[in-house]
Design a protein around this motif. Structure first.
Motif, PDB file in Angstrom:
ATOM      1  N   PHE A  36       0.854  -1.183   0.000  1.00 60.02           N
ATOM      2  CA  PHE A  36       0.000   0.000   0.000  1.00 60.02           C
ATOM      3  C   PHE A  36       0.894   1.239   0.000  1.00 60.02           C
ATOM      4  CE2 PHE A  36      -3.344  -2.809   1.791  1.00 60.02           C
ATOM      5  CZ  PHE A  36      -4.404  -2.424   0.971  1.00 60.02           C
ATOM      6  N   ASP A  37       1.010   1.881  -1.148  1.00 56.43           N
ATOM      7  CA  ASP A  37       1.792   3.126  -1.218  1.00 56.43           C
ATOM      8  C   ASP A  37       1.213   4.194  -0.297  1.00 56.43           C
ATOM      9  OD1 ASP A  37       2.591   1.519  -3.317  1.00 56.43           O
ATOM     10  OD2 ASP A  37       2.999   3.200  -4.658  1.00 56.43           O
ATOM     11  N   GLU A  38      -0.061   4.032   0.078  1.00 57.17           N
ATOM     12  CA  GLU A  38      -0.708   4.977   0.972  1.00 57.17           C
ATOM     13  C   GLU A  38      -0.099   4.951   2.370  1.00 57.17           C
ATOM     14  OE1 GLU A  38      -3.855   3.494  -1.951  1.00 57.17           O
ATOM     15  OE2 GLU A  38      -2.100   2.712  -0.905  1.00 57.17           O
ATOM     16  N   HIS A  39       0.564   3.835   2.750  1.00 53.52           N
ATOM     17  CA  HIS A  39       1.014   3.643   4.129  1.00 53.52           C
ATOM     18  C   HIS A  39       2.492   3.327   4.269  1.00 53.52           C
ATOM     19  CE1 HIS A  39      -3.185   3.830   5.003  1.00 53.52           C
ATOM     20  NE2 HIS A  39      -3.444   2.751   4.295  1.00 53.52           N
ATOM     21  N   VAL A  40       3.199   3.199   3.165  1.00 54.80           N
ATOM     22  CA  VAL A  40       4.648   2.993   3.204  1.00 54.80           C
ATOM     23  C   VAL A  40       5.283   4.006   2.264  1.00 54.80           C
ATOM     24  CG1 VAL A  40       4.433   0.526   3.739  1.00 54.80           C
ATOM     25  CG2 VAL A  40       4.605   1.277   1.348  1.00 54.80           C
ATOM     26  N   ASP A  41       6.594   4.087   2.306  1.00 56.76           N
ATOM     27  CA  ASP A  41       7.322   4.995   1.417  1.00 56.76           C
ATOM     28  C   ASP A  41       7.930   4.198   0.274  1.00 56.76           C
ATOM     29  OD1 ASP A  41       6.926   7.418   2.916  1.00 56.76           O
ATOM     30  OD2 ASP A  41       8.316   6.600   4.398  1.00 56.76           O
ATOM     31  N   VAL A  42       7.674   4.649  -0.942  1.00 57.86           N
ATOM     32  CA  VAL A  42       8.202   3.990  -2.135  1.00 57.86           C
ATOM     33  C   VAL A  42       9.221   4.916  -2.792  1.00 57.86           C
ATOM     34  CG1 VAL A  42       7.648   3.050  -4.399  1.00 57.86           C
ATOM     35  CG2 VAL A  42       6.083   2.680  -2.487  1.00 57.86           C
ATOM     36  N   VAL A  43      10.417   4.393  -2.992  1.00 60.18           N
ATOM     37  CA  VAL A  43      11.489   5.137  -3.657  1.00 60.18           C
ATOM     38  C   VAL A  43      11.702   4.499  -5.020  1.00 60.18           C
ATOM     39  CG1 VAL A  43      13.878   5.908  -3.540  1.00 60.18           C
ATOM     40  CG2 VAL A  43      12.538   5.659  -1.426  1.00 60.18           C
ATOM     41  N   LEU A  44      11.462   5.260  -6.072  1.00 60.63           N
ATOM     42  CA  LEU A  44      11.553   4.761  -7.435  1.00 60.63           C
ATOM     43  C   LEU A  44      12.726   5.432  -8.138  1.00 60.63           C
ATOM     44  CD1 LEU A  44      10.300   3.077  -9.753  1.00 60.63           C
ATOM     45  CD2 LEU A  44       8.891   5.090 -10.297  1.00 60.63           C
ATOM     46  N   ASP A  45      13.713   4.632  -8.533  1.00 58.92           N
ATOM     47  CA  ASP A  45      14.915   5.157  -9.191  1.00 58.92           C
ATOM     48  C   ASP A  45      15.534   6.300  -8.397  1.00 58.92           C
ATOM     49  OD1 ASP A  45      14.695   3.327 -11.270  1.00 58.92           O
ATOM     50  OD2 ASP A  45      13.537   4.687 -12.545  1.00 58.92           O
ATOM     51  N   GLY A  46      15.553   6.134  -7.078  1.00 55.75           N
ATOM     52  CA  GLY A  46      16.189   7.120  -6.204  1.00 55.75           C
ATOM     53  C   GLY A  46      15.313   8.284  -5.803  1.00 55.75           C
ATOM     54  N   GLN A  47      14.094   8.368  -6.314  1.00 55.02           N
ATOM     55  CA  GLN A  47      13.203   9.476  -6.003  1.00 55.02           C
ATOM     56  C   GLN A  47      12.035   8.981  -5.147  1.00 55.02           C
ATOM     57  OE1 GLN A  47      13.787  12.741  -6.978  1.00 55.02           O
ATOM     58  NE2 GLN A  47      15.751  11.899  -7.698  1.00 55.02           N
ATOM     59  N   ARG A  48      11.863   9.611  -3.975  1.00 52.22           N
ATOM     60  CA  ARG A  48      10.773   9.212  -3.092  1.00 52.22           C
ATOM     61  C   ARG A  48       9.439   9.699  -3.658  1.00 52.22           C
ATOM     62  NH1 ARG A  48      11.204   7.273   1.902  1.00 52.22           N
ATOM     63  NH2 ARG A  48      13.410   7.867   1.868  1.00 52.22           N
ATOM     64  N   ARG A  49       8.481   8.790  -3.795  1.00 52.17           N
ATOM     65  CA  ARG A  49       7.181   9.130  -4.360  1.00 52.17           C
ATOM     66  C   ARG A  49       6.242   9.679  -3.294  1.00 52.17           C
ATOM     67  NH1 ARG A  49       5.409   6.900  -9.057  1.00 52.17           N
ATOM     68  NH2 ARG A  49       3.382   6.343  -8.157  1.00 52.17           N
ATOM     69  N   GLU A  50       5.402  10.596  -3.696  1.00 46.47           N
ATOM     70  CA  GLU A  50       4.380  11.122  -2.797  1.00 46.47           C
ATOM     71  C   GLU A  50       3.337  10.042  -2.544  1.00 46.47           C
ATOM     72  OE1 GLU A  50       1.097  14.783  -2.644  1.00 46.47           O
ATOM     73  OE2 GLU A  50       2.615  14.687  -4.240  1.00 46.47           O
ATOM     74  N   ARG A  51       2.883   9.942  -1.307  1.00 49.02           N
ATOM     75  CA  ARG A  51       1.856   8.955  -0.993  1.00 49.02           C
ATOM     76  C   ARG A  51       0.531   9.352  -1.651  1.00 49.02           C
ATOM     77  NH1 ARG A  51       2.587   6.868   5.279  1.00 49.02           N
ATOM     78  NH2 ARG A  51       4.802   6.261   5.094  1.00 49.02           N
ATOM     79  N   PRO A  52      -0.115   8.419  -2.370  1.00 46.74           N
ATOM     80  CA  PRO A  52      -1.380   8.774  -3.046  1.00 46.74           C
ATOM     81  C   PRO A  52      -2.538   8.871  -2.065  1.00 46.74           C
ATOM     82  CG  PRO A  52      -0.892   6.456  -3.332  1.00 46.74           C
ATOM     83  CD  PRO A  52       0.292   7.031  -2.620  1.00 46.74           C
ATOM     84  N   ARG A  53      -3.594   9.538  -2.466  1.00 43.50           N
ATOM     85  CA  ARG A  53      -4.841   9.609  -1.705  1.00 43.50           C
ATOM     86  C   ARG A  53      -5.880   8.763  -2.408  1.00 43.50           C
ATOM     87  NH1 ARG A  53      -6.373  15.717  -0.825  1.00 43.50           N
ATOM     88  NH2 ARG A  53      -8.013  14.738   0.421  1.00 43.50           N
ATOM     89  N   THR A  54      -6.308   7.708  -1.753  1.00 44.74           N
ATOM     90  CA  THR A  54      -7.281   6.767  -2.319  1.00 44.74           C
ATOM     91  C   THR A  54      -8.249   6.342  -1.217  1.00 44.74           C
ATOM     92  OG1 THR A  54      -6.156   4.689  -1.766  1.00 44.74           O
ATOM     93  CG2 THR A  54      -5.371   5.863  -3.736  1.00 44.74           C
ATOM     94  N   PRO A  55      -9.267   5.542  -1.545  1.00 45.11           N
ATOM     95  CA  PRO A  55     -10.155   5.038  -0.485  1.00 45.11           C
ATOM     96  C   PRO A  55      -9.433   4.213   0.586  1.00 45.11           C
ATOM     97  CG  PRO A  55     -11.219   4.804  -2.608  1.00 45.11           C
ATOM     98  CD  PRO A  55      -9.816   5.248  -2.884  1.00 45.11           C
ATOM     99  N   TRP A  56      -8.202   3.773   0.317  1.00 43.17           N
ATOM    100  CA  TRP A  56      -7.444   2.984   1.304  1.00 43.17           C
ATOM    101  C   TRP A  56      -6.538   3.849   2.172  1.00 43.17           C
ATOM    102  CZ3 TRP A  56      -8.062   1.664  -3.830  1.00 43.17           C
ATOM    103  CH2 TRP A  56      -8.906   0.581  -4.055  1.00 43.17           C
ATOM    104  N   SER A  57      -6.531   5.158   1.961  1.00 40.03           N
ATOM    105  CA  SER A  57      -5.653   6.024   2.718  1.00 40.03           C
ATOM    106  C   SER A  57      -6.033   6.089   4.194  1.00 40.03           C
ATOM    107  CB  SER A  57      -5.670   7.450   2.147  1.00 40.03           C
ATOM    108  OG  SER A  57      -5.160   7.463   0.817  1.00 40.03           O
ATOM    109  N   ALA A  58      -7.307   5.896   4.499  1.00 40.77           N
ATOM    110  CA  ALA A  58      -7.772   6.038   5.893  1.00 40.77           C
ATOM    111  C   ALA A  58      -7.558   4.790   6.716  1.00 40.77           C
ATOM    112  CB  ALA A  58      -9.255   6.398   5.897  1.00 40.77           C
ATOM    113  N   SER A  59      -7.126   3.694   6.096  1.00 41.47           N
ATOM    114  CA  SER A  59      -6.912   2.450   6.828  1.00 41.47           C
ATOM    115  C   SER A  59      -5.432   2.128   6.846  1.00 41.47           C
ATOM    116  CB  SER A  59      -7.683   1.305   6.168  1.00 41.47           C
ATOM    117  OG  SER A  59      -7.213   1.108   4.853  1.00 41.47           O
ATOM    118  N   GLY A  60      -5.069   1.133   7.643  1.00 41.81           N
ATOM    119  CA  GLY A  60      -3.682   0.683   7.682  1.00 41.81           C
ATOM    120  C   GLY A  60      -2.871   1.465   8.669  1.00 41.81           C
ATOM    121  N   SER A  61      -1.528   1.343   8.544  1.00 40.80           N
ATOM    122  CA  SER A  61      -0.615   1.948   9.532  1.00 40.80           C
ATOM    123  C   SER A  61      -0.500   3.438   9.318  1.00 40.80           C
ATOM    124  CB  SER A  61       0.755   1.298   9.402  1.00 40.80           C
ATOM    125  OG  SER A  61       1.257   1.435   8.096  1.00 40.80           O
TER     126      SER A  61
END
Length: 284
Positions: A259-284
């Motif tokens: 879940f990109d909404e709840h973890v940090d994803v680094v793509l080719d050295g660039q940290r991606r912004e966490r998306p806002r989706t219906p799953w953003s309100a759940s999880g860690s």
């Protein structure tokens, strides 16, 4: 000025939308066919992103009875920010909330030999749907388009899932811990949703994830199993996998996505912004 199609589609979320389907649609209850139609429509109510079937009333082989509905029924709005949407976030009804109607009509129960399905149908006041009855996908035992069983909800003909192999470097982190790192991800692109990075299990840090009891079903990918991570105060589901996906998603079989909404994803050295989706309100 050019019009971006994504913005056009999302801009229509506030409208009642319909699309006829040429497929024969059937639904069963207790092993009996109670819905059979060759004139089915796909219906998206205002602020709904997942369609349901509507069929002529005469194609329902069960008794339809009006039911009283609480005046203060919650609309269950959640926020969706489709990737690339210029206008920003929009409010939608939580997917699967059939009884949270946003258009005029009358709620109905379905009475059949085995019992009742309360608030499982809806008669529209909109003249373009005169004579049609909307049906709650989850209230039936099984649905079929032609002879193929459909899971989760009707498939949206304007919804697409593509899985592409890649050599980009993906690193997944949470609270300073590296959860996974891979240069052989498979990227899943799905309409209105952020790209998902499916990683080989061997590229996930051993010992951090534990199998979860959570299960969900996707109309386009099949049944998902989940993985949890120890967090402050307990555990949270942070990843999922499709052990036996549907044919269209065969390339992600057994791979793990976070879940990109709840973890940090680094793509080719660039940290991606966490998306806002219906799953953003759940999880860690």
């Amino acid at each position: 000025m050019a019009l971006r199609l994504r913005d056009l589609l999302v801009g229509s979320f506030a409208e009642l939308r319909v699309e006829p389907t040429a497929r024969r649609v059937r639904a069963t209850l207790d092993g009996e066919i109670v819905v059979e139609s060759q004139r089915a429509m796909l219906v998206w109510e205002s602020r709904h992103v997942v369609p349901y079937y509507a069929v002529p009333a005469e194609d329902v082989r069960a008794e339809l009875r009006p039911v009283p509905v609480p005046a203060d029924a919650d609309s269950q709005l959640v926020t969706l920010a489709p990737e690339g949407l210029a206008a920003g976030a929009v409010s939608i009804v939580r997917p699967g909330s059939f009884t949270r109607h946003t258009v005029g009509g009358e709620e109905l129960s379905i009475r059949f030999a085995g019992g009742d399905r309360h608030r499982a149908a809806f008669r529209f006041t909109d003249p373009d749907l005169s004579g049609y009855i909307g049906l709650d996908f989850g209230a039936f035992d099984a649905w079929f388009e032609e002879d193929t069983q459909i899971v989760a909800h009707p498939r949206d003909p304007f919804h697409r899932v593509d899985v592409l192999r890649s050599s980009r470097r993906v690193r997944v982190e949470s609270g300073g811990r590296v959860l996974a790192e891979s240069t052989r991800p498979r990227l899943l692109f799905e309409t209105h949703l952020p790209v998902r990075f499916y990683l080989p299990p061997e590229d996930v840090t051993e010992g951090l994830l534990r199998p979860s009891a959570t299960r969900t079903t996707c109309a386009y990918k099949g049944e998902a199993t989940y993985w949890s991570l120890a967090v402050e105060g307990g555990t949270a589901d942070v990843a999922w996998s499709y052990p036996r996906p549907l044919a269209e998603a065969a390339d992600i079989a057994g791979m793990i996505a976070f879940f990109d909404e709840h973890v940090d994803v680094v793509l080719d050295g660039q940290r991606r912004e966490r998306p806002r989706t219906p799953w953003s309100a759940s999880g860690s």
